[in-house]
Design a protein around this motif. Sequence first.
Motif, PDB file in Angstrom:
ATOM      1  N   UNK A   1       0.833  -1.202   0.000  1.00 22.08           N
ATOM      2  CA  UNK A   1       0.000   0.000   0.000  1.00 22.08           C
ATOM      3  C   UNK A   1       0.873   1.259   0.000  1.00 22.08           C
ATOM      4  N   UNK A   2       1.919   1.242   0.787  1.00 17.72           N
ATOM      5  CA  UNK A   2       2.807   2.385   0.897  1.00 17.72           C
ATOM      6  C   UNK A   2       3.570   2.602  -0.417  1.00 17.72           C
TER       7      UNK A   2
ATOM      8  N   UNK B   1      -1.988   7.779  -5.971  1.00 19.12           N
ATOM      9  CA  UNK B   1      -2.782   6.623  -5.588  1.00 19.12           C
ATOM     10  C   UNK B   1      -3.934   7.010  -4.662  1.00 19.12           C
ATOM     11  N   UNK B   2      -4.814   7.883  -5.204  1.00 19.62           N
ATOM     12  CA  UNK B   2      -6.062   8.211  -4.523  1.00 19.62           C
ATOM     13  C   UNK B   2      -7.190   7.841  -5.485  1.00 19.62           C
ATOM     14  N   UNK B   3      -8.242   7.256  -4.982  1.00 22.35           N
ATOM     15  CA  UNK B   3      -9.343   6.772  -5.823  1.00 22.35           C
ATOM     16  C   UNK B   3     -10.659   7.290  -5.271  1.00 22.35           C
ATOM     17  N   UNK B   4     -11.503   7.766  -6.183  1.00 26.57           N
ATOM     18  CA  UNK B   4     -12.699   8.488  -5.764  1.00 26.57           C
ATOM     19  C   UNK B   4     -13.963   8.000  -6.456  1.00 26.57           C
ATOM     20  N   UNK B   5     -15.096   8.337  -5.852  1.00 22.38           N
ATOM     21  CA  UNK B   5     -16.377   8.332  -6.541  1.00 22.38           C
ATOM     22  C   UNK B   5     -16.828   9.791  -6.555  1.00 22.38           C
ATOM     23  N   UNK B   6     -17.283  10.261  -7.695  1.00 15.78           N
ATOM     24  CA  UNK B   6     -17.650  11.674  -7.841  1.00 15.78           C
ATOM     25  C   UNK B   6     -16.570  12.604  -7.292  1.00 15.78           C
ATOM     26  N   UNK B   7     -15.336  12.272  -7.562  1.00  9.55           N
ATOM     27  CA  UNK B   7     -14.184  13.090  -7.170  1.00  9.55           C
ATOM     28  C   UNK B   7     -14.001  13.257  -5.668  1.00  9.55           C
ATOM     29  N   UNK B   8     -14.646  12.420  -4.882  1.00  9.05           N
ATOM     30  CA  UNK B   8     -14.461  12.497  -3.431  1.00  9.05           C
ATOM     31  C   UNK B   8     -14.156  11.119  -2.864  1.00  9.05           C
ATOM     32  N   UNK B   9     -13.223  11.075  -1.905  1.00  4.70           N
ATOM     33  CA  UNK B   9     -12.998   9.804  -1.210  1.00  4.70           C
ATOM     34  C   UNK B   9     -14.073   9.592  -0.144  1.00  4.70           C
TER      35      UNK B   9
ATOM     36  N   UNK C   1      -7.801   0.096  -3.744  1.00  2.00           N
ATOM     37  CA  UNK C   1      -8.669   1.200  -4.167  1.00  2.00           C
ATOM     38  C   UNK C   1      -9.689   1.492  -3.078  1.00  2.00           C
ATOM     39  N   UNK C   2     -10.258   0.432  -2.522  1.00  2.16           N
ATOM     40  CA  UNK C   2     -11.246   0.608  -1.462  1.00  2.16           C
ATOM     41  C   UNK C   2     -10.625   1.384  -0.297  1.00  2.16           C
ATOM     42  N   UNK C   3      -9.369   1.012   0.032  1.00  3.86           N
ATOM     43  CA  UNK C   3      -8.707   1.673   1.155  1.00  3.86           C
ATOM     44  C   UNK C   3      -8.148   3.040   0.780  1.00  3.86           C
ATOM     45  N   UNK C   4      -8.275   3.425  -0.482  1.00  2.00           N
ATOM     46  CA  UNK C   4      -7.815   4.748  -0.894  1.00  2.00           C
ATOM     47  C   UNK C   4      -8.992   5.634  -1.253  1.00  2.00           C
ATOM     48  N   UNK C   5     -10.182   5.284  -0.815  1.00  7.53           N
ATOM     49  CA  UNK C   5     -11.307   6.209  -0.931  1.00  7.53           C
ATOM     50  C   UNK C   5     -12.449   5.806  -1.841  1.00  7.53           C
ATOM     51  N   UNK C   6     -12.282   4.755  -2.671  1.00  5.64           N
ATOM     52  CA  UNK C   6     -13.306   4.437  -3.661  1.00  5.64           C
ATOM     53  C   UNK C   6     -14.418   3.604  -3.027  1.00  5.64           C
ATOM     54  N   UNK C   7     -15.220   4.239  -2.179  1.00  2.00           N
ATOM     55  CA  UNK C   7     -16.245   3.529  -1.429  1.00  2.00           C
ATOM     56  C   UNK C   7     -17.298   4.514  -0.940  1.00  2.00           C
ATOM     57  N   UNK C   8     -18.473   4.012  -0.652  1.00  2.00           N
ATOM     58  CA  UNK C   8     -19.554   4.823  -0.090  1.00  2.00           C
ATOM     59  C   UNK C   8     -20.405   3.960   0.847  1.00  2.00           C
ATOM     60  N   UNK C   9     -21.035   4.635   1.792  1.00  2.00           N
ATOM     61  CA  UNK C   9     -22.075   4.012   2.606  1.00  2.00           C
ATOM     62  C   UNK C   9     -23.403   4.262   1.907  1.00  2.00           C
ATOM     63  N   UNK C  10     -24.180   3.204   1.696  1.00  5.26           N
ATOM     64  CA  UNK C  10     -25.529   3.357   1.137  1.00  5.26           C
ATOM     65  C   UNK C  10     -26.498   3.217   2.310  1.00  5.26           C
ATOM     66  N   UNK C  11     -27.273   4.250   2.543  1.00  2.00           N
ATOM     67  CA  UNK C  11     -28.089   4.337   3.750  1.00  2.00           C
ATOM     68  C   UNK C  11     -29.562   4.427   3.385  1.00  2.00           C
ATOM     69  N   UNK C  12     -30.368   3.524   3.957  1.00  2.00           N
ATOM     70  CA  UNK C  12     -31.821   3.606   3.796  1.00  2.00           C
ATOM     71  C   UNK C  12     -32.355   4.674   4.743  1.00  2.00           C
ATOM     72  N   UNK C  13     -33.152   5.560   4.207  1.00  2.00           N
ATOM     73  CA  UNK C  13     -33.742   6.620   5.024  1.00  2.00           C
ATOM     74  C   UNK C  13     -34.485   6.001   6.207  1.00  2.00           C
ATOM     75  N   UNK C  14     -34.186   6.478   7.409  1.00  2.00           N
ATOM     76  CA  UNK C  14     -34.896   6.012   8.599  1.00  2.00           C
ATOM     77  C   UNK C  14     -34.224   4.855   9.309  1.00  2.00           C
TER      78      UNK C  14
END
Length: 799
Positions: free
Chosen positions: A183-184, A516-524, A605-618
């Motif tokens: 990783x380093x 070595x930074x990876x994004x979704x919508x340009x954000x980690x 990639x996952x550990x460099x930002x390419x991930x999101x939490x998908x949250x159900x409302x409520x």
Amino acid sequence: MFLPALIRSIMQHTESAAAGALILMVAMTGPVAGAESIEYSLMIAEQEVNYSGRPARAVTINGGLPGPVLRFREGDWARIHVHNRLSVPTSIHWHGILVPPGMDGVPYISFPPIAPATTFTYEFPIRQAGTYWYHSHSGLQEQRGLYGAIVIEPRHGHGRVHADREYAVVLSDWTDEDPHAVQRELKRGSEWYAIEKGSAHSLLGAARLGMLGDYFAGMLMRMPPMDISDVAYDRFLANGRTETMIDAKPGETARVRIIDGSATTYFHLEYAGGPMTVVSADGQDVEPVELKRILIGVAETYDLLVRVPAAGAYELRATAHDGSSFASIWIGSGERHHAPTMPRPNIYRAMGHLGLAQIFSLTPAGAMGMPDRAVEAGKFDRPGMTMHMHHEEATPMHGRQGMGREAGKEPAAHGEVDDHSHRGPDPTMQMGAHEPPSADRAGRIDESLRNGRRFGMRFGILANDASSSDSLAEEGGEARPWAPYEKLRSVHSTAFSGGNPVREIRLTLDGDMERYVWFLNNRPLSETDHILIRQGEIVRFIMINRTMMHHPMHLHGHFFRVLNGQGDRAPLKHTVDVAPMSTTVIEFEADEFGDWFFHCHLLYHMHSGMARLVHYEGYVPDAANAAVRHKLYEEPWYFHGLAEVLSNVTEGAVMISDTRNIFRVGWEAGWQRVEETEWETIFTWSRYINSFFSVFAGADFEGTEGTMEKVRGIFGLSYRLPLDVECRAWMDTDAGGRVALDKNLELLPRLRLIGHVEYDTRHYWEGRIGLSYMIDKNVSFIVQWHSDYDWGGGLSIRF
Ligand SMILES: [Cu+2]
């Protein structure tokens, strides 16, 4: 009910190479009426292994790598005790299994991780059948061996297809290096792994292929070189071995459940005994389809029917996508029939369209021909679309009209889109005239390929250059196909019942190879909150890959439809490859209330930002989980540095960085041809905007010998110019300023020309030019001319 269960329990014991401390119990009754409770114990521990002739540390399950095959029948109740014998927290995620959110095994999303010396019991009903797998979701443990197969028999009978035998095979990648060191190494932007694998770009390599045009076109557009994979591996494994055997008699058909449990490796599969019949993808049945070669992405599974045509052992070969090596599954016994050698990828082929807008674009996305405004306008929304298509301005938008209206329907204009729906680069855009050479060199096996790092220590002048390989082929072409999604057709309709509201979420896949930074919508992940969805909605993800890499995107807790041109029969998957510079569209019904992870399954990639939490409302996570949720968004800092020590000057920098910030201390001191040693030290804090652009502020200290002569505050920016020229410009607090340009040119994979020129309002011009030769991962030899200090030679050391 007891007898079949007992038989299965015995099967489990005899089949698992890693039986070790496996405990399996079968109870007559379970928590669900009529269901059997199937119980497993998994002991997670560190262990020494030896795959390459050198001892290395692995993380094993019940003493095995991979762990035991977990077998269930649809309708069972699973109880799995995970004992953590490591000194760090661990977790196990059941990949592709529909489980309650608290049982999904993702630390900080599903539960607090399993602490050392404790046991966590997972419990969930088995609601599905098929081939799946399990793996650690903690740190980089997956790279060290923490994975295994899950096989679930259908509730009634043996399913739709007949096979004489059935096996589960977990493919994986193995490195002797500590994954944290990997990783380093990636974080410091090293090209060493590419050199080790023979996939580093160079001027001479491009010239040898007659592809200098593509080479300079890519450089003009500042496109990162095509990189098939990030890491150089020591071995590729099938069920924990470079070769694994499967029993079958001539004329028999075997169902081989292939699981790609790699940290970062896609594989091309090919069988020596003829085409393979795909009957299931990601555990879900598809109409049988015969294929000669299949690209399997990380975390995907395929069930293949293969026939033993005659006497002998037939190789089902899994060749790492980067061509560096392979693992073999031998089916049958006796004389060996080898699968053909895969042609290596042609890494010089420019994928972009060279135009003025690309050359002078201010952002990397613009240079790739996929600027934000075009993405926002929905220009890349069609499934299967590649970036080349938007140059055919004739049909910019017709896919879009059909989307977002009727749930479960393919884009209305799909018929029109079909002509363009191949996932490879548009053949008309391919500039060179090189035909992919024939891959049929059956019967010959290159044993040197067994070692993943083929070129590591060879010093031949072209030894580290892919173009010196005789067999190269186009990515996405016939010889090196991409994922076979267009050919996958579900056995039943997967269309939604209709009437549900549709939520469309557009996600660009972005990254920067150098930092070595990876994004979704340009954000980690660390800069975001979550993707909000609502129970009952049809959620559609439009994933637009603006990088030169494949990303296997995985959604936890759900199956999604991959919109692949099969209408109501779109296949269901849990992981989908989004090919370089192309769009993939998936959709699912939000009916698994909870919090779920969505991420690229390339571990680094996952550990460099390419991930999101998908949250159900409520949805409200339980208190223990809520208390640690913030850790999901924590980001590590990486430290690295470079010191050049030459006979006339020394120069270097140390830096510590996270995704957006770089704190750097740089120095230069020269003593040749001057009366007293002149030195300068610069402290800066840089803020990363994108791979082209960053801004910085800091202080500049100048002196001679032991005397400090000047301290100034500085602020400026750095920007990458066309042809990959790095430009750094600053103003200082004494109304002065400086502009510096840097350019590296790889002549050979290990040999580069280094040039630097700067203009300073006080010292005027300064320049350096030289050659650097990479001796190993951390050391290069340098010869250099400096405008102030003349000729010198020495070493550059990376740490
Ligand atoms: Cu990725």
